[in-house]
Design a protein around this motif. Structure first.
Motif, PDB file in Angstrom:
ATOM      1  N   SER A  53       0.821  -1.207   0.000  1.00 47.19           N
ATOM      2  CA  SER A  53       0.000   0.000   0.000  1.00 47.19           C
ATOM      3  C   SER A  53       0.857   1.260   0.000  1.00 47.19           C
ATOM      4  O   SER A  53       1.973   1.290   0.500  1.00 47.19           O
ATOM      5  N   ILE A  54       0.270   2.293  -0.597  1.00 46.89           N
ATOM      6  CA  ILE A  54       0.916   3.596  -0.680  1.00 46.89           C
ATOM      7  C   ILE A  54       0.627   4.346   0.616  1.00 46.89           C
ATOM      8  O   ILE A  54      -0.519   4.407   1.068  1.00 46.89           O
ATOM      9  N   GLU A  55       1.666   4.911   1.208  1.00 46.07           N
ATOM     10  CA  GLU A  55       1.520   5.707   2.435  1.00 46.07           C
ATOM     11  C   GLU A  55       1.133   7.142   2.068  1.00 46.07           C
ATOM     12  O   GLU A  55       1.451   7.615   0.970  1.00 46.07           O
ATOM     13  N   PRO A  56       0.433   7.868   2.969  1.00 44.90           N
ATOM     14  CA  PRO A  56       0.076   9.265   2.688  1.00 44.90           C
ATOM     15  C   PRO A  56       1.314  10.091   2.320  1.00 44.90           C
ATOM     16  O   PRO A  56       2.364   9.979   2.956  1.00 44.90           O
ATOM     17  N   GLY A  57       1.185  10.887   1.248  1.00 40.93           N
ATOM     18  CA  GLY A  57       2.271  11.749   0.801  1.00 40.93           C
ATOM     19  C   GLY A  57       3.273  11.078  -0.124  1.00 40.93           C
ATOM     20  O   GLY A  57       4.152  11.733  -0.674  1.00 40.93           O
ATOM     21  N   GLU A  58       3.149   9.783  -0.316  1.00 39.37           N
ATOM     22  CA  GLU A  58       4.074   9.020  -1.141  1.00 39.37           C
ATOM     23  C   GLU A  58       3.537   8.927  -2.567  1.00 39.37           C
ATOM     24  O   GLU A  58       2.334   8.785  -2.769  1.00 39.37           O
ATOM     25  N   THR A  59       4.428   8.966  -3.549  1.00 40.33           N
ATOM     26  CA  THR A  59       3.996   8.688  -4.916  1.00 40.33           C
ATOM     27  C   THR A  59       3.935   7.179  -5.106  1.00 40.33           C
ATOM     28  O   THR A  59       4.528   6.419  -4.326  1.00 40.33           O
ATOM     29  N   ALA A  60       3.249   6.758  -6.167  1.00 38.29           N
ATOM     30  CA  ALA A  60       3.187   5.325  -6.453  1.00 38.29           C
ATOM     31  C   ALA A  60       4.595   4.787  -6.710  1.00 38.29           C
ATOM     32  O   ALA A  60       4.954   3.707  -6.236  1.00 38.29           O
ATOM     33  N   LYS A  61       5.409   5.533  -7.434  1.00 35.01           N
ATOM     34  CA  LYS A  61       6.780   5.106  -7.721  1.00 35.01           C
ATOM     35  C   LYS A  61       7.583   4.949  -6.430  1.00 35.01           C
ATOM     36  O   LYS A  61       8.277   3.951  -6.236  1.00 35.01           O
ATOM     37  N   GLN A  62       7.489   5.926  -5.540  1.00 32.04           N
ATOM     38  CA  GLN A  62       8.207   5.843  -4.263  1.00 32.04           C
ATOM     39  C   GLN A  62       7.744   4.637  -3.453  1.00 32.04           C
ATOM     40  O   GLN A  62       8.559   3.949  -2.833  1.00 32.04           O
ATOM     41  N   ALA A  63       6.449   4.385  -3.446  1.00 29.57           N
ATOM     42  CA  ALA A  63       5.914   3.244  -2.684  1.00 29.57           C
ATOM     43  C   ALA A  63       6.426   1.927  -3.251  1.00 29.57           C
ATOM     44  O   ALA A  63       6.817   1.031  -2.505  1.00 29.57           O
ATOM     45  N   ALA A  64       6.425   1.789  -4.582  1.00 28.52           N
ATOM     46  CA  ALA A  64       6.917   0.555  -5.211  1.00 28.52           C
ATOM     47  C   ALA A  64       8.397   0.346  -4.876  1.00 28.52           C
ATOM     48  O   ALA A  64       8.811  -0.765  -4.538  1.00 28.52           O
ATOM     49  N   GLN A  65       9.195   1.415  -4.948  1.00 23.83           N
ATOM     50  CA  GLN A  65      10.618   1.314  -4.618  1.00 23.83           C
ATOM     51  C   GLN A  65      10.812   0.948  -3.149  1.00 23.83           C
ATOM     52  O   GLN A  65      11.636   0.092  -2.822  1.00 23.83           O
ATOM     53  N   ARG A  66      10.045   1.584  -2.269  1.00 20.62           N
ATOM     54  CA  ARG A  66      10.147   1.297  -0.833  1.00 20.62           C
ATOM     55  C   ARG A  66       9.776  -0.150  -0.537  1.00 20.62           C
ATOM     56  O   ARG A  66      10.486  -0.862   0.184  1.00 20.62           O
ATOM     57  N   GLU A  67       8.661  -0.601  -1.093  1.00 19.81           N
ATOM     58  CA  GLU A  67       8.206  -1.966  -0.840  1.00 19.81           C
ATOM     59  C   GLU A  67       9.216  -2.994  -1.348  1.00 19.81           C
ATOM     60  O   GLU A  67       9.478  -3.996  -0.681  1.00 19.81           O
ATOM     61  N   LEU A  68       9.770  -2.767  -2.533  1.00 22.17           N
ATOM     62  CA  LEU A  68      10.776  -3.678  -3.075  1.00 22.17           C
ATOM     63  C   LEU A  68      11.958  -3.789  -2.108  1.00 22.17           C
ATOM     64  O   LEU A  68      12.413  -4.895  -1.801  1.00 22.17           O
TER      65      LEU A  68
END
Length: 163
Positions: free
Chosen positions: A51-66
């Motif tokens: 899931s995407i956290e508040p304030g995060e872009t989809a790209k940032q969330a995908a990179q973080r989760e990976l």
């Protein structure tokens, strides 16, 4: 599933179905195939995301989760698809229910060494293009199958143009 925002909501609303914005990445290598992780909660294979956290872009969330799930850093990512609908319904073993809207990226430009996040991931393996596992997690199945089919079709076209 993210430990932050969604978990805080769950404490207030319980197992009520939620529509959740997610971001994911299909990691691939021309020679190795695609990298899938095995979920600890249900034993099925999937790509990397959450899931995407508040304030995060989809790209940032995908990179973080990976990075959180398997220890890899994604550099250049390409938007592949946005998955939603009936196949994106998921019920966790604890009873939490979600309807996912998943922004899926692809990436062959990554670095790092695989290190599993032990509470969520039990395994991580490369699967060659035509040897995918049978037990793919339903919300990730259609994007994975479609990506592999497109890759194999494009590879076949490229090979026909080689003299």
């Amino acid at each position: 599933m993210a430990e932050g925002y969604i978990m805080a909501l769950r404490q207030k609303i319980g197992h009520v179905p939620l529509v959740v914005a997610c971001a994911s990445v299909i990691i691939y290598d021309e020679n190795k195939g695609i990298l899938l992780q095995k979920r600890k909660d249900n034993g099925s294979w999937c790509y990397h995301g959450g899931s995407i956290e508040p304030g995060e872009t989809a790209k940032q969330a995908a990179q973080r989760e990976l990075f959180e799930e398997v220890g890899l850093h994604a550099q250049k990512m390409n938007l592949y698809t946005v998955a939603s609908g009936a196949d994106q319904h998921f019920k966790y073993p604890n009873g939490d229910e979600v309807h996912i809207v998943d922004t899926v990226f692809t990436c062959s430009d990554f670095s790092g060494a695989i290190q599993l996040e032990s509470s969520e991931v039990s395994d991580c393996q490369w699967f060659y293009w035509d040897e995918l596992p049978e037990n793919i997690n339903l919300p990730t199945k259609e994007p994975i199958i479609n990506f592999v089919k497109e890759h194999l079709t494009n590879k076949s076209k490229r090979n026909k143009n080689v003299y």
